[in-house]
Design a protein around this motif. Structure first.
Motif, short mmCIF file in Angstrom:
data_model
loop_
_atom_site.label_atom_id
_atom_site.label_comp_id
_atom_site.label_asym_id
_atom_site.label_seq_id
_atom_site.Cartn_x
_atom_site.Cartn_y
_atom_site.Cartn_z
N THR A 199 0.83 -1.21 0.00
CA THR A 199 0.00 0.00 0.00
C THR A 199 0.87 1.25 0.00
OG1 THR A 199 -0.05 0.00 2.40
CG2 THR A 199 -1.87 -1.12 1.30
N ASP A 200 0.29 2.36 -0.49
CA ASP A 200 1.02 3.64 -0.48
C ASP A 200 1.43 4.00 0.93
OD1 ASP A 200 0.69 3.82 -3.14
OD2 ASP A 200 -0.81 5.42 -3.10
N ILE A 201 0.52 3.76 1.87
CA ILE A 201 0.78 4.15 3.26
C ILE A 201 2.08 3.54 3.76
CG2 ILE A 201 -0.02 3.90 5.65
CD1 ILE A 201 -2.84 4.18 4.69
N VAL A 202 2.20 2.23 3.62
CA VAL A 202 3.39 1.56 4.16
C VAL A 202 4.60 1.75 3.26
CG1 VAL A 202 4.38 -0.69 4.70
CG2 VAL A 202 2.10 -0.09 5.54
N SER A 203 4.39 1.71 1.94
CA SER A 203 5.56 1.75 1.07
C SER A 203 6.19 3.13 1.00
CB SER A 203 5.22 1.23 -0.32
OG SER A 203 4.25 2.05 -0.93
#
Ligand code: ATP
Ligand code: MG
Length: 445
Positions: A62-66
């Motif tokens: 996900t954008d959040i984690v990556s």
């Protein structure tokens, strides 16, 4: 002469100032009240957690984690190693290999599940209904309604069954909350994104169909064909819309259990008088969602108009090492909620003082201090100037602060035992004994 550098709040963060904070407090107070009527209890969580918790729960792709998390190594591990008797020479090598990575939380659900497991909450009567509020951190491009430190109000129902009535009641709760705040232009959209049985097959089908039209898609969507095809449905790119509309829809590929669950959720919402719109393209940005997903938008927010996102995440607690547990919840973007309330004029005006005490003279000062104490005890907002000032100046100050009344205390008033109260709106004046004054203010404020 060297100029001193001026400090400013870090990009994407901001100060919340009075009188706006009064609105924040009203919103939060309303959440406490409404959520309590649905049997939710407040949980307060740490601001940072192990990075692994978020990569496992939210999903590494996900954008959040990556790319959006604030991650650093936890310095307490150094202290632990020193206590463990390691010499300094050994430390530098070990620091890199043993330091625990921690992240500022980008969302709350993972932490709530971690806490549910850590405190053996599965032994409590199920389901466990929890809510929390506070800051979240994501390294996104700051713009209106999008910040790097932003605030969420979050509610989760963990354990028990996945009865559709639970989904509907959670949604009913957030709609009741918005209703109580008189949020304008509220639109609830719902969807079902299937479960472990049916979603993977649908995602493959979607991937295959997307590959056929790959050349017509923009770079973001092209990338997502591989990493997260569902997110293509979320695309706002104008040229892609007609292509997306022709793609296969999850609703036509739900397994029987998911289809039954979804139609029961809709029925349960209708029983509760909750108005919704179905949106087959509604997918959530986080990996853990399944079946019911929903999003609520409100007016006055431009393109960042989602004020709440939520959904079911039955496998998440298990994924984090706990027992198989049902789960559903939502997160409200408090910054956007506040913005929308302000845009539609639902924000309270500047909160002025009730009483400004204009005093002159030693004896009057003593009386003023006592009067301030009594008035504050009775719940009035009182401004007591710290130094003596001429009555004219004091009344000007009272006006500037938006005070409703000025209590005038000079030597005459004190020796007569009659206090002058001036109504600032119309300039009228009257004298009262101390107890009468309190009674009069109680009646008129
Ligand atoms: P969006 O699509 O608007 O980025 P999201 O899908 O990333 O939202 P969630 O992770 O579901 O959002 O979070 C729930 C809510 O939190 C959103 O609906 C929004 O109101 C709010 N929110 C998310 N990110 C931000 C941010 N950077 N600044 C302010 N509010 C945010
Ligand atoms: Mg986002």
């Amino acid at each position: 002469m060297a100029t001193k550098a001026k400090f400013q709040a870090i990009r994407g963060t901001r100060d919340l100032l009075p009188p706006e904070t009064a609105l924040w407090n009203r919103v939060e107070q309303t959440a406490h009240e409404v959520f309590a009527t649905f049997g939710f209890g407040e949980i307060r969580l740490p601001i940072f957690e192990s990075t692994d918790l978020f990569s496992r729960a939210v999903g590494g792709e996900t954008d959040i984690v990556s790319k959006e998390m604030y991650t650093f190594s936890n310095p307490t591990s150094l202290a632990a190693m020193v206590r463990g008797g390691r010499t300094e020479g050994m430390l530098s090598d070990m620091l890199l290999s043993e330091a625990e990575m921690i992240s500022l939380r980008p969302e709350a659900t993972a932490s709530v599940c971690r806490a549910y497991i850590e405190h053996n909450m599965q032994q409590l009567p199920q389901p466990v209904k929890l809510y929390c509020m506070g800051p979240m951190f994501r390294r996104e491009r700051p713009q209106k309604g999008r910040y790097r430190q932003f605030y969420q109000i979050d509610a989760e129902v963990l354990g028990g069954t996945d009865a559709p009535a639970i989904d509907a009641e959670v949604i009913e709760m957030v709609m009741t909350f918005f209703d109580k705040l008189e949020l304008q232009g509220v639109l609830l959209e719902i969807n079902s994104i299937g479960d472990r049985n049916c979603r993977p097959k649908y995602v493959e089908l979607l991937r295959a169909e997307l590959s056929k039209v790959k050349d017509k898609l923009g770079p973001d969507s092209q990338r997502r064909i591989e990493t997260n095809p569902l997110r293509v449905l979320d695309s706002k790119v104008k040229e892609e819309q007609s292509i997306i509309e022709k793609l296969p829809r999850m609703a036509d590929h739900l397994c029987e259990d998911c289809a039954t669950h979804y139609s029961a959720v809709k029925h349960q919402l209708e029983m509760r008088g909750v108005i919704y719109r179905e949106n087959w393209r509604l997918v959530r940005g986080l990996d853990y969602y399944m079946r019911t997903t929903f999003e609520i938008t409100a007016q006055g927010l431009g393109s960042q108009n989602a004020v709440c996102g939520g959904g079911r995440y039955d496998g998440l607690v298990e994924l984090l090492g706990g027992p198989p547990t049902k789960g559903i919840g939502f997160a409200i973007g408090e910054d956007r909620l506040i913005l929308s309330l302000q845009e539609s004029g639902k924000a309270p005006a500047q909160q002025g003082r009730d009483v400004y005490i204009a005093w002159m003279g030693e004896r009057a000062h003593a009386t003023a201090i006592r009067a301030a104490k009594d008035l504050r005890k009775a719940g009035f907002s009182v401004e007591l100037p710290p130094v003596e000032q001429k009555f004219g100046k004091a009344l000007g100050q009272a006006d500037k602060l938006g005070a409703k009344y000025a209590l005038i205390l000079g030597d005459n008033e004190v020796s007569e035992g009659l206090w002058t109260l001036k109504t600032l709106a119309d300039g009228s004046q009257a004298k009262y004994t101390e107890p009468d004054l309190l009674a009069h203010l109680r009646k008129s404020l």
